[in-house]
Structures are given as structure tokens and as C-alpha cells.
Motif scaffolding. Sequence first.
Motif, PDB file in Angstrom:
ATOM      1  N   ALA A 191       9.559   2.363   6.611  1.00 57.41           N
ATOM      2  CA  ALA A 191       8.113   0.952   6.373  1.00 57.41           C
ATOM      3  C   ALA A 191       7.143   1.036   7.296  1.00 57.41           C
ATOM      4  O   ALA A 191       8.217   0.813   8.824  1.00 57.41           O
ATOM      5  CB  ALA A 191       9.192   0.084   4.985  1.00 57.41           C
TER       6      ALA A 191
ATOM      7  N   GLU B 255      -2.848   4.812   1.800  1.00 55.89           N
ATOM      8  CA  GLU B 255      -3.689   3.932   2.122  1.00 55.89           C
ATOM      9  C   GLU B 255      -3.224   3.214   3.706  1.00 55.89           C
ATOM     10  O   GLU B 255      -4.703   2.998   4.045  1.00 55.89           O
ATOM     11  CB  GLU B 255      -3.731   2.984   1.427  1.00 55.89           C
ATOM     12  CG  GLU B 255      -4.442   2.284   1.492  1.00 55.89           C
ATOM     13  CD  GLU B 255      -4.924   0.982   0.278  1.00 55.89           C
ATOM     14  OE1 GLU B 255      -5.695  -0.301   0.002  1.00 55.89           O
ATOM     15  OE2 GLU B 255      -3.530   1.298  -0.726  1.00 55.89           O
ATOM     16  N   ALA B 256      -1.753   3.173   3.673  1.00 55.21           N
ATOM     17  CA  ALA B 256      -1.519   2.704   5.791  1.00 55.21           C
ATOM     18  C   ALA B 256      -1.514   3.927   6.208  1.00 55.21           C
ATOM     19  O   ALA B 256      -2.644   3.193   7.587  1.00 55.21           O
ATOM     20  CB  ALA B 256       0.051   3.002   5.241  1.00 55.21           C
TER      21      ALA B 256
ATOM     22  N   GLY C 155       8.103   2.417   1.792  1.00 49.30           N
ATOM     23  CA  GLY C 155       8.678   3.367   2.196  1.00 49.30           C
ATOM     24  C   GLY C 155      10.263   3.389   2.313  1.00 49.30           C
ATOM     25  O   GLY C 155      10.619   3.049   1.012  1.00 49.30           O
TER      26      GLY C 155
ATOM     27  N   VAL D  27       0.692  -1.040   0.561  1.00 49.17           N
ATOM     28  CA  VAL D  27      -0.210   0.119  -0.175  1.00 49.17           C
ATOM     29  C   VAL D  27       0.396   1.248   0.051  1.00 49.17           C
ATOM     30  O   VAL D  27       2.230   1.124   0.481  1.00 49.17           O
ATOM     31  CB  VAL D  27      -0.633  -0.356   1.405  1.00 49.17           C
ATOM     32  CG1 VAL D  27      -1.861  -0.988   1.291  1.00 49.17           C
ATOM     33  CG2 VAL D  27       0.060  -0.095   2.366  1.00 49.17           C
ATOM     34  N   ASP D  28       0.585   2.752  -0.486  1.00 45.89           N
ATOM     35  CA  ASP D  28       1.305   3.432  -0.405  1.00 45.89           C
ATOM     36  C   ASP D  28       0.562   4.445   1.481  1.00 45.89           C
ATOM     37  O   ASP D  28      -0.450   3.663   1.889  1.00 45.89           O
ATOM     38  CB  ASP D  28       0.725   4.569  -1.604  1.00 45.89           C
ATOM     39  CG  ASP D  28      -0.706   4.882  -1.666  1.00 45.89           C
ATOM     40  OD1 ASP D  28      -1.466   5.130  -0.085  1.00 45.89           O
ATOM     41  OD2 ASP D  28      -1.034   5.420  -2.657  1.00 45.89           O
ATOM     42  N   GLU D  29       1.527   5.055   1.254  1.00 43.32           N
ATOM     43  CA  GLU D  29       1.303   6.076   2.315  1.00 43.32           C
ATOM     44  C   GLU D  29       0.321   6.435   3.214  1.00 43.32           C
ATOM     45  O   GLU D  29      -0.134   6.436   4.706  1.00 43.32           O
ATOM     46  CB  GLU D  29       2.200   7.426   2.631  1.00 43.32           C
ATOM     47  CG  GLU D  29       2.787   7.527   4.049  1.00 43.32           C
ATOM     48  CD  GLU D  29       3.660   8.709   4.111  1.00 43.32           C
ATOM     49  OE1 GLU D  29       3.855   8.346   5.564  1.00 43.32           O
ATOM     50  OE2 GLU D  29       4.158   8.776   3.005  1.00 43.32           O
TER      51      GLU D  29
ATOM     52  N   ASN E  98      -0.451  -5.566   5.252  1.00 43.02           N
ATOM     53  CA  ASN E  98      -0.356  -4.193   3.987  1.00 43.02           C
ATOM     54  C   ASN E  98       0.721  -3.874   4.468  1.00 43.02           C
ATOM     55  O   ASN E  98       0.536  -3.170   4.918  1.00 43.02           O
ATOM     56  CB  ASN E  98      -2.332  -3.373   4.575  1.00 43.02           C
ATOM     57  CG  ASN E  98      -3.653  -4.417   5.082  1.00 43.02           C
ATOM     58  OD1 ASN E  98      -4.075  -4.470   3.620  1.00 43.02           O
ATOM     59  ND2 ASN E  98      -3.488  -5.304   6.049  1.00 43.02           N
ATOM     60  N   THR E  99       1.675  -3.510   3.736  1.00 42.92           N
ATOM     61  CA  THR E  99       2.613  -2.893   3.742  1.00 42.92           C
ATOM     62  C   THR E  99       3.133  -1.560   3.301  1.00 42.92           C
ATOM     63  O   THR E  99       2.884  -1.724   1.962  1.00 42.92           O
ATOM     64  CB  THR E  99       3.468  -4.112   3.489  1.00 42.92           C
ATOM     65  OG1 THR E  99       3.832  -5.541   4.101  1.00 42.92           O
ATOM     66  CG2 THR E  99       5.182  -3.647   3.378  1.00 42.92           C
ATOM     67  N   PHE E 100       3.268  -0.636   3.507  1.00 42.98           N
ATOM     68  CA  PHE E 100       4.059   0.469   3.235  1.00 42.98           C
ATOM     69  C   PHE E 100       5.397   0.106   3.062  1.00 42.98           C
ATOM     70  O   PHE E 100       6.166  -0.013   4.338  1.00 42.98           O
ATOM     71  CB  PHE E 100       3.519   2.063   4.056  1.00 42.98           C
ATOM     72  CG  PHE E 100       4.298   2.923   3.673  1.00 42.98           C
ATOM     73  CD1 PHE E 100       4.237   3.323   2.159  1.00 42.98           C
ATOM     74  CD2 PHE E 100       5.034   3.793   4.551  1.00 42.98           C
ATOM     75  CE1 PHE E 100       4.826   4.868   1.871  1.00 42.98           C
ATOM     76  CE2 PHE E 100       5.344   5.124   4.794  1.00 42.98           C
ATOM     77  CZ  PHE E 100       5.364   4.933   2.981  1.00 42.98           C
TER      78      PHE E 100
END
Length: 330
Positions: free
Chosen positions: A115, A44-45, A134, A40-42, A130-132
Motif C-alpha cells: 500500500a 489512479e495512484a 493494495g 484509489v486503485d493502483e 489518496n490511498t491505494f
Amino acid sequence: MTDKPLDVLAIGNAIVDVIADADDAFLVAQGLDKGAMRLVDEVEAVALYGKMGPGRESSGGSAGNTVAGLAALGLSAGFIGQVADDELGKIFAHDLRATGVEFGTPTRNDVGASARCLILVTPDAQRTMNTFLGAAQRLPASAISAAHVATARILYLEGYLWDPEEPRAAMEAAIDAARAAGTKVAFSLSDAFCISRHRDGFNRLIDDGRIDILFANEDEILSLTGAADFDSAVAAVAPKVLVLAVTRGAAGAVAVSGQERAEVAAEPIAKLVDTTGAGDLFAAGFLAGQARGKSLEVSLRLGAIAAAEVIQHYGARPEADLRALAGELL
């Protein structure tokens, strides 16, 4: 085995996990695929974090969890991964060093935020991640020192980090350095998500003989090979690597090296709480056995012991005394 100061040097995503309980209805409402990992992007995170229940923060990242497990088992381990010069980056560095793991990758202030992985654990102990990424996806090849790689018996790489181009180049440089130094290369397929994106690249690494020890779970080995059944998948990959280790959840694990094949059952547990980190800690136990010159069966048993410990509590790093649990095996 040659005398090197590090048993294992790992390269991976430097991530802080935020773990919260959730029910299946919440996953459906958020459009999440239960048990899977997605990027996911920042924005969405931040949005998902705002909808989650109370969270538990703990430093994570697949390879980071593995080296923390190795240190808990009494082995010497190092980690290379990128964090930003921010609060989460400081937390990650502190937590990893506190386990006894060597971590010296310089922080950066030009890579966005550090991250994080938002992990939702359902009542059946399945984790949906769900991983950002970064800053973690900005690990440069310049962070890899051939001399540093040469100090390790085993170089361990997580497939999750293969996705972004910049750290992929860093990992390829590390593999080159390992091959030149006589350091064994271990690689984890990490997730079916990674395989779907990089099947050709992963198979090329294996076919070219650049991987010595390959880790997978049953779904991943089937996805990688396209085989119709587990035994066919193992037979297709095992001849291409020095050691293949495949986990099968409650059914235990299998390892193959040349003509030798070993299997172990899963360790009994009191209660399944959270499967986050099971594969990471299995890899820690197995690598501990391999670094100490143990047999496939003993290495599998160590992996099963470490995995069983971590799934009985929240978080992906050991809380019990792994050295005591391993006993005479190490």
C-alpha cells in the motif's frame, strides 16, 4: 495493571506515505476534496503520482505511526499489518522495526503491491490523502494469534482497516481474543469517510461494549452520533466506553471516563508545517499515559505534546526526542 510484555499491540494498514507540496489549484484540477482521505486503485495512484511534485517517502499508516510514537516515548509496542514481498513492503518493515516496534507479519506474494498513500500538503498545512490499499487490505484472520493479543495491555485498532472485509474479520478476531485475555481494546474512528461507510458497524461495536478506549476528532464524533453540537455528541458516546478521547485541533482535546472529565489546550508550536499524523501521535501519547496508569489529564497532555511535535515537520512519525519532551509526565 497486569504485567504484560507489550504495552500496546496495534493492527492497521501497512502503508508507505509519499508526501508532496501542492496548491489549492492543483487539488481543484484533480477533483480532490481538500483535507479528506479517499481510496484509489493502483491505476489512479500511478496517474496521480505522475502529476505530483517531488515527493518525500516515509513509512506511515495510522496505527503504524501510533506505535512508532509509542516506541519513541519508551513504551513497548507491536504491529500487525500486511505488506507484499516488494520494495515498498521491505521499506515499511525496515522503518517500523528500526523504531523498536515488534513487527512479524509474514509478507505475501499473492496480494498485489504494498500500500501507499499519496499525500498533498497545501500551504496552510492541510493534508489531502489518496490511498491505494493494495496488500494492506488483505490481512487475513490467520495473522491474528490469540496468544499474541494476550501479551498486550492494550489492543489498538484503526478504523481505516475496517473497510475491507478480510481485515475486518481479522480485527473482530483480535477483539474477541482481547476480551478473553483481559486486554483493553482501543479503537480510532480514523476519518469521517470511514464513519459514512460504517456508522452502523462502529456504533454496534460501541453499543455492545467491545470498545474500552475510543478516539475521535470533533467532526468524527459529530458524524458518528448525528448530534447537533459537540457536548451533546460527547454525552451520547461517553457512557458507552471506559474512556473517550476527542481532539479539537487548535482548541485542544477532551477526555471523559465515567464522571471524570479533563480538557487540555493544544501545545504551542513554532510553525505549523504538515498536519499528517497529528491524530496518530495524539493517540500514541494518550495511550502511553493510559498504559502507564496516568490520569486523563496527563494522558491528554502527552497526546498534545506528541501531536505538536509531528505537525512541525513533514511526515507522520516523530523526529524530535519525544521522551525528552514528555519529561516527568512519563
